[in-house]
Design a protein around this motif. Structure first.
Motif, PDB file in Angstrom:
ATOM      1  N   ASN A 205       1.976  55.251  79.378  1.00 39.05           N
ATOM      2  CA  ASN A 205       1.585  56.680  79.543  1.00 39.05           C
ATOM      3  C   ASN A 205       2.925  57.865  79.325  1.00 39.05           C
ATOM      4  O   ASN A 205       2.986  59.063  79.551  1.00 39.05           O
ATOM      5  N   SER A 331      -4.497  55.279  94.047  1.00 38.63           N
ATOM      6  CA  SER A 331      -4.486  54.700  92.632  1.00 38.63           C
ATOM      7  C   SER A 331      -5.422  53.666  92.767  1.00 38.63           C
ATOM      8  O   SER A 331      -6.116  53.184  93.960  1.00 38.63           O
ATOM      9  N   ASP A 382      -2.661  58.912  87.062  1.00 40.11           N
ATOM     10  CA  ASP A 382      -3.406  57.832  87.582  1.00 40.11           C
ATOM     11  C   ASP A 382      -2.874  57.517  88.920  1.00 40.11           C
ATOM     12  O   ASP A 382      -3.481  56.669  89.727  1.00 40.11           O
TER      13      ASP A 382
END
Length: 404
Positions: A205, A331, A382
């Protein structure tokens, strides 16, 4: 925002260890490979960009078929400094050099083995430079050794364009293929630090082509501080310390750009290859365990696993630095008492005195009002992986005195 991370210097720091054998080469870039197969058609060129942490000369390229079961023939290999924007795989013409292996322009990689090139003459490399490594595959190639997500655009082209400075077209590659590492000879004696972990270390990411993985940013800090240190990234997405998937079946092979979750061998299994086997390695920083927790591992099992890493690193003469596990509240791993396992593991990491030092990555990125969660400004979305700013916070948590 996360609290300032502190370093602990436990009692093991002064423990005498066997000296590691000296080497004139120091690692400047590496990737941790997996056994996720990929297959390439005959007569194609693979061009791959690597971001160097340490400058030097006489670079050597390591090609790897360590996880392959079939021999692979690599034709011409060339290297040169990257030209163009961060998505470019072009090379400045006056920097392009042939890469040889035992004086030959090509090399055969037997299954389960790797080869290191001859030193490349007349190719000085600056710290922080981008190097393009380009090779031709003359035959259909089952490439059984593939690096994790590169977060860098690599290129697959038809024909032999290995030495072409500005090739156009082709397909994007998001992985590293048959490429394991680059080492350089330094004027001052250098050392290699290996960042050993999972997707957080690999750079999940982060912005493609921007080199914002935390090991890259730590290397930039070391350069700014004048330290001759190579920082190598041995992170694999989904990797666990204690367990790992088996070898994928042949039917799982992709056409060179597969997106399987290649979790790689268990950290305990790959430690010798991905850490102890690096040129000039003197230190390892661990940041691993969150995926084990997500799969139900106990704190006791993870502590025992970390103790194995410490013993093996010390036996090889390394300084072993432990990193606390990041928050993951909210998460996919936040279930079944997993947050309590993280808390127990982190308490042991901080207080046991068994590592030579501890970097409190957790404190660097956690939310000050909810200690089990990432600070929102560091969360990619996330609630598990830091964004670019969070990666900088992780890199900044490592005191440069550890690298000196």
């Amino acid at each position: 925002m996360g609290a300032a991370a502190l370093i602990a210097t436990p009692g093991n720091a002064g423990r005498p260890r066997p000296a590691r054998a000296g080497t004139p080469w120091t690692g400047t870039w590496a990737t941790a490979a997996t056994a996720t197969p990929a297959e390439f058609d005959a007569d194609c060129t693979v061009r791959q960009v690597v971001h160097l942490s340490l400058g030097g000369d006489a670079p050597r390229i390591r090609l790897s078929n360590d996880y392959g079961t079939e021999d692979v023939r690599v034709g011409e290999v060339w290297a040169g400094l990257r030209a163009g924007d961060p998505d470019s795989c072009a090379m400045w013409p006056d920097t392009i050099r042939p890469v040889t292996f035992g004086g030959r322009t090509g090399v055969r990689l037997p299954g389960g083995q790797h080869r290191v090139s001859d030193p490349i003459p007349d190719l000085p490399l600056a710290a922080g430079a981008d190097l393009v490594i380009s090779f031709h595959l003359p035959e259909r190639t089952p490439a059984g050794t593939v690096g994790p997500q590169a977060f860098q655009r690599n290129q697959l082209l038809r024909g032999n364009l290995a030495a072409a400075p500005f090739p156009s077209g082709g397909a994007d590659l998001s992985r590293y293929v048959l490429l394991a590492g680059v080492s350089v000879r330094t004027r001052r004696r250098g050392s290699t630090v290996v960042a050993f972990g999972d997707s957080i270390t690999c750079g999940s990411n982060t912005t493609r082509g921007a080199n914002r993985r935390w090991p890259d940013l730590l290397a930039a800090r070391a350069r700014a501080g004048g330290l001759p240190v190579g920082v190598l990234n041995a992170g694999i997405g989904g990797n666990q310390l204690l367990a790992g998937p088996g070898r994928p079946a042949p039917a799982a092979r992709s056409r060179g750009n597969g997106r399987e979750l290649d979790q790689g061998p268990a950290g305990l299994r790959r430690f010798a290859h991905d850490v102890l086997g690096q040129p000039g390695v003197s230190q390892v920083i661990t940041l691993i365990g969150v995926n084990d927790i997500g799969h139900g591992a106990s704190a006791d099992a993870l502590i025992a696993g970390h103790r194995q890493l410490i013993r093996r690193g010390h036996a090889a003469g390394l300084t072993v630095v432990g990193g606390t596990v990041l928050p993951f509240g909210g998460s996919v791993h936040d279930r079944d008492g997993h947050l309590a396992v993280r808390a127990t593991l982190n308490r042991w990491l901080r207080e046991s005195g068994e590592f030579d030092a501890v970097v409190d990555f957790d404190a660097a990125v956690r939310d000050g009002t909810s200690r089990d969660r990432l600070w929102p400004g560091y969360d990619c979305g996330d609630h598990l992986h830091p964004n670019d700013a969070g990666m900088l916070a992780l890199a900044s948590a490592v005191p440069l005195i550890l690298l000196g």
